[in-house]
Design an enzyme around this catalytic site. Structure first.
Site, PDB file in Angstrom:
ATOM      1  N   HIS A  29      -9.558   1.857   4.611  1.00  0.00           N
ATOM      2  CA  HIS A  29      -8.281   2.003   5.329  1.00  0.00           C
ATOM      3  C   HIS A  29      -8.465   3.011   6.465  1.00  0.00           C
ATOM      4  O   HIS A  29      -9.203   3.989   6.329  1.00  0.00           O
ATOM      5  CB  HIS A  29      -7.192   2.472   4.360  1.00  0.00           C
ATOM      6  N   ASN A  63       0.878  -1.177   0.000  1.00  0.00           N
ATOM      7  CA  ASN A  63       0.000   0.000   0.000  1.00  0.00           C
ATOM      8  C   ASN A  63       0.910   1.220   0.000  1.00  0.00           C
ATOM      9  O   ASN A  63       1.459   1.580   1.038  1.00  0.00           O
ATOM     10  CB  ASN A  63      -0.897  -0.021   1.248  1.00  0.00           C
TER      11      ASN A  63
HETATM   12  P1  PGA Z   1       2.619   0.456   7.474  1.00  0.00           P
HETATM   13  O1  PGA Z   1       1.208   0.706   6.739  1.00  0.00           O
HETATM   14  O2  PGA Z   1       3.127  -0.869   6.991  1.00  0.00           O
HETATM   15  O3  PGA Z   1       3.487   1.598   7.032  1.00  0.00           O
HETATM   16  O4  PGA Z   1       2.349   0.474   8.932  1.00  0.00           O
HETATM   17  C1  PGA Z   1       0.299  -0.343   6.581  1.00  0.00           C
HETATM   18  C2  PGA Z   1      -0.987   0.174   6.001  1.00  0.00           C
HETATM   19  O5  PGA Z   1      -1.367   1.312   6.326  1.00  0.00           O
HETATM   20  O6  PGA Z   1      -1.655  -0.505   5.203  1.00  0.00           O
END
Ligand code: PGA
Length: 257
Positions: free
Chosen positions: A99, A13
């Site tokens: 999200h 993502n």
């Molecule tokens: P992160 O983000 O791996 O930077 O914690 C994960 C996400 O928001 O899908």
């Protein structure tokens, strides 16, 4: 993970990072360095404007292209928005829905998430539905109730047949972008509770075959322990997906026998 019953999916993502030119370079490099083994599915959820570049380079590869958001309506007077059909037309396979950054910063609620889930499914794509508690909710002890509510609402009206296309991502809000990963036990406990909710809604067979990812500071150092949990079927990876090297390492871990 349990590859016998369901797909393991490693999805990046990218959030609001990388230009189309940077996307091109990343996609070329990732494509040419993938491991041979095909034990996990791979997706890159990129910013809208990067989709054409990613789709072109990844066309005949095993890396699917995903988006990070979508509008709920099929078309209309919604200045600045993007519909599911527009994404499907660009060969987008996955769309992240709900999200926590969208929920917190753009005030998206569970009913809206449900409408978006339907929009994605109706356009023939696969929603990655994000659920998760914040730190206060975990402290108060309402994590499992909250997640059950989020799942039930997001899936309202989704048929058993459509469940084949649904991916769930458990993303504790307190672990996203903070470096505070959930312990494998915490991740495993909630992912298993999510499967329990799916079992009640759709029965054992569908619950067993649904992919449930973990997301929140997953990286090349903690992926192995998280993926060792029976109910953690992959990762939704933010910052560690922005460098080919770290993303690739996680893919390699998910590919281990
Ligand atoms: P992160 O983000 O791996 O930077 O914690 C994960 C996400 O928001 O899908």
């Amino acid at each position: 993970m349990n590859r016998k019953y369901r797909k393991t999916i490693i999805a990046g993502n990218w959030k609001m990072f990388k230009t189309p030119s940077e996307t091109r370079a990343f996609a070329e490099e990732l494509k040419s360095s993938l491991p041979r083994a095909k034990r996990c599915s791979i997706a890159l959820c990129v910013p809208y404007v990067d989709i054409p570049a990613a789709a072109k380079i990844l066309k005949d590869s095993r890396i699917a292209v995903g988006a990070q958001n979508v509008h709920w309506a099929s078309e209309g007077t919604y200045t600045g928005e993007i519909s599911a059909d527009m994404l499907a037309d660009l060969d987008v396979k996955y769309v992240i829905v709900g999200h926590s950054e969208r929920r917190q910063l753009f005030l998206e609620n569970d009913l809206l998430v449900n409408r978006k889930v339907h929009a994605v499914l109706d356009a023939g794509m696969n929603p990655i539905i994000c659920v998760g508690e914040d730190w206060d909710q975990r402290q108060i002890g309402v994590t499992l109730e909250l997640i059950s509510y989020q799942i039930r609402t997001a899936l309202a009206g989704v048929t058993p047949e459509q469940m084949r296309h649904v991916v769930i991502a458990y993303e504790p809000v307190w672990a996203i972008g903070t470096g505070n990963t959930a312990t494998p036990e915490q991740a495993g406990e909630v992912c298993s509770a999510i499967r329990g909710v799916l079992r009640k809604l759709y029965g054992a067979r569908i619950a067993r075959s649904t992919t449930i990812q973990y997301g929140g500071s997953m990286n090349e150092n903690n992926a192995e322990a998280l993926l060792a949990q029976e109910d953690v079927d992959g990762g939704l990876i933010g910052s560690a997906s922005l460098k080919v090297e770290s993303f690739l390492k996680i893919i390699q871990i998910a590919n281990q026998e």
